[in-house]
Design a protein around this motif. Sequence first.
Motif, PDB file in Angstrom:
ATOM      1  N   ALA A  51      44.682 -97.354  84.068  1.00 11.39           N
ATOM      2  CA  ALA A  51      43.874 -96.172  84.396  1.00 11.39           C
ATOM      3  C   ALA A  51      43.300 -95.575  83.114  1.00 11.39           C
ATOM      4  O   ALA A  51      44.023 -95.397  82.125  1.00 11.39           O
ATOM      5  N   PRO A  59      38.928 -90.242  86.614  1.00  9.78           N
ATOM      6  CA  PRO A  59      39.690 -91.458  86.284  1.00  9.78           C
ATOM      7  C   PRO A  59      39.073 -92.696  86.935  1.00  9.78           C
ATOM      8  O   PRO A  59      38.373 -92.589  87.946  1.00  9.78           O
ATOM      9  N   ALA A  95      46.988 -95.082  81.216  1.00 10.63           N
ATOM     10  CA  ALA A  95      48.235 -95.251  81.965  1.00 10.63           C
ATOM     11  C   ALA A  95      48.257 -96.649  82.559  1.00 10.63           C
ATOM     12  O   ALA A  95      47.205 -97.237  82.846  1.00 10.63           O
ATOM     13  N   VAL A  97      50.450 -99.238  85.472  1.00 11.75           N
ATOM     14  CA  VAL A  97      51.412 -99.339  86.575  1.00 11.75           C
ATOM     15  C   VAL A  97      51.654-100.803  86.928  1.00 11.75           C
ATOM     16  O   VAL A  97      50.693-101.547  87.138  1.00 11.75           O
ATOM     17  N   PHE A  99      53.662-103.034  89.866  1.00 11.21           N
ATOM     18  CA  PHE A  99      54.356-102.876  91.144  1.00 11.21           C
ATOM     19  C   PHE A  99      54.792-104.262  91.603  1.00 11.21           C
ATOM     20  O   PHE A  99      53.956-105.099  91.944  1.00 11.21           O
ATOM     21  N   GLN A 106      58.810-100.492  90.515  1.00 13.41           N
ATOM     22  CA  GLN A 106      57.562-100.009  89.938  1.00 13.41           C
ATOM     23  C   GLN A 106      57.870 -99.554  88.511  1.00 13.41           C
ATOM     24  O   GLN A 106      58.931 -98.968  88.261  1.00 13.41           O
ATOM     25  N   ARG A 108      55.872 -97.383  85.360  1.00 12.24           N
ATOM     26  CA  ARG A 108      54.711 -96.586  84.956  1.00 12.24           C
ATOM     27  C   ARG A 108      54.811 -96.318  83.457  1.00 12.24           C
ATOM     28  O   ARG A 108      55.895 -96.023  82.954  1.00 12.24           O
ATOM     29  N   GLU A 110      52.644 -94.410  80.065  1.00 13.73           N
ATOM     30  CA  GLU A 110      51.522 -93.598  79.585  1.00 13.73           C
ATOM     31  C   GLU A 110      51.525 -93.572  78.065  1.00 13.73           C
ATOM     32  O   GLU A 110      52.590 -93.595  77.439  1.00 13.73           O
TER      33      GLU A 110
ATOM     34  N   ALA B  47      49.822-100.426 100.103  1.00 10.01           N
ATOM     35  CA  ALA B  47      50.182 -99.870  98.795  1.00 10.01           C
ATOM     36  C   ALA B  47      48.946 -99.819  97.900  1.00 10.01           C
ATOM     37  O   ALA B  47      48.189-100.788  97.813  1.00 10.01           O
ATOM     38  N   THR B  49      47.393 -98.020  94.027  1.00  8.68           N
ATOM     39  CA  THR B  49      47.660 -97.206  92.843  1.00  8.68           C
ATOM     40  C   THR B  49      46.722 -96.012  92.884  1.00  8.68           C
ATOM     41  O   THR B  49      45.513 -96.173  93.072  1.00  8.68           O
ATOM     42  N   ALA B  51      45.296 -92.964  90.637  1.00  9.99           N
ATOM     43  CA  ALA B  51      45.184 -92.450  89.271  1.00  9.99           C
ATOM     44  C   ALA B  51      44.648 -91.030  89.307  1.00  9.99           C
ATOM     45  O   ALA B  51      43.683 -90.735  90.010  1.00  9.99           O
ATOM     46  N   SER B  60      47.417 -90.471  84.675  1.00 10.80           N
ATOM     47  CA  SER B  60      48.699 -90.989  85.131  1.00 10.80           C
ATOM     48  C   SER B  60      48.427 -91.747  86.420  1.00 10.80           C
ATOM     49  O   SER B  60      47.421 -91.517  87.088  1.00 10.80           O
ATOM     50  N   ALA B  61      49.305 -92.656  86.752  1.00  6.91           N
ATOM     51  CA  ALA B  61      49.052 -93.489  87.932  1.00  6.91           C
ATOM     52  C   ALA B  61      50.374 -93.901  88.538  1.00  6.91           C
ATOM     53  O   ALA B  61      51.379 -94.020  87.840  1.00  6.91           O
ATOM     54  N   ARG B  62      50.365 -94.064  89.852  1.00  7.73           N
ATOM     55  CA  ARG B  62      51.566 -94.438  90.593  1.00  7.73           C
ATOM     56  C   ARG B  62      51.148 -95.022  91.933  1.00  7.73           C
ATOM     57  O   ARG B  62      50.023 -94.836  92.377  1.00  7.73           O
ATOM     58  N   ILE B  63      52.120 -95.698  92.582  1.00  6.28           N
ATOM     59  CA  ILE B  63      51.852 -96.281  93.896  1.00  6.28           C
ATOM     60  C   ILE B  63      52.022 -95.220  94.983  1.00  6.28           C
ATOM     61  O   ILE B  63      52.998 -94.470  94.976  1.00  6.28           O
ATOM     62  N   LEU B  65      51.164 -94.912  99.521  1.00 13.07           N
ATOM     63  CA  LEU B  65      50.755 -95.721 100.668  1.00 13.07           C
ATOM     64  C   LEU B  65      49.578 -95.065 101.378  1.00 13.07           C
ATOM     65  O   LEU B  65      49.584 -93.854 101.608  1.00 13.07           O
TER      66      LEU B  65
END
Lengths: 211, 211
Positions: A51, A59, A95, A97, A99, A106, A108, A110, B47, B49, B51, B60-63, B65
């Motif tokens: 990201a 972003p 960033a 990620v 998975f 997962q 993460r 940064e 799923a 990601t 951001a 920042s980024a994360r999974i 759903l």
Amino acid sequence: MIPDISALHSEYRKSKLSEGELHENPIYQFEKWLTDAIDAKVKEPTAMTLATVNENNQPSARIVLLKFVNEKGLAFFTNYQSRKGNELNKNPKAALVFFWTELERQVRVEGKVSKLSRKISNEYFNLRPKESRISAIISPQSQPIPNRQFLENRVAEYLKNNNEIITPENWGGYILTPRTFEFWQGRENRLHDRFLYKKIGKRWKISRLAP
Amino acid sequence: MIPDISALHSEYRKSKLSEGELHENPIYQFEKWLTDAIDAKVKEPTAMTLATVNENNQPSARIVLLKFVNEKGLAFFTNYQSRKGNELNKNPKAALVFFWTELERQVRVEGKVSKLSRKISNEYFNLRPKESRISAIISPQSQPIPNRQFLENRVAEYLKNNNEIITPENWGGYILTPRTFEFWQGRENRLHDRFLYKKIGKRWKISRLAP
């Protein structure tokens, strides 16, 4: 009409993650999990979402492949004039990620990226198959092109002219120096295990986060 | 020591994507690809990601759903006081990435999020299994907690007190209204097919991008 997806989710029951088993250095913890992913034959274990942010605070994110990891950080390669290259040149904050669904894990990360040396970029470039090196040379990454034929013509022309296959000026690596790392292990009933590493001076502080 | 990962990559040969087969509306194109992913039994096909960006321009980024998609956009649910919630409340610009390795396909979306109505959030909350509703209620998402027992105690206490299981005030949905959509089909020798949809007024303009 697509199927109803609202109830689609898996219960995560494969594993857990506790304070005691965490390595004090998140790079080693990451290497352990990456090795687990490779051993478990996860498809594209090195695929990560990167990201970045543009000048309007928008972003953007895309998949890139991790090409090495060491005590300095996580490295990937790209066209420096691609969209991500342009964004990172103006704002190096990024960033990542990972998975690994098969392991219900997962990671993460940064931090800030910096460019890798020309020498390292050359070394990696020369490891790539010839066809993919030529593609990297002829493709104006992220720019609009009229059609697929445009790319195929450029490849054919490049081969016909017997051009040297050397690293383009605008192509190379970045390394992301981590300031935070999070390790997430999926658990049942959404009570996942999450651990955050934060760099304070030269040390890493670890805390458990609520899922 | 982890294995050498620098040469790890797959050649993408499964499919291709051409101008002629693209739907003029990217939401329909997305629904087609999502259905393909579900039909192909991709693990966690919803799923994605997510951001976001904080006030220091750090992404920042994360999974998360995907819970539904319609002509307005793509929806997901979270704790509004989680890190992503806090970031989105200050800067609603966000990006999403789906990566369906089994199909060698990637979808990227950018736009702004807005909160879903309380009614929709309630409806979705009530669809979730009881245990996961309780977890959402008792977990101070993204906050440091002392240990796992802390969570388990809170669950036990909640059950013991026979509390009502209703949507917490600070929990609900967001919908991302897309301004751009990109569809990426992996191809051999890194000559991938990439198509970008960009919203211009009420219409979507499509262009092919260099890989």
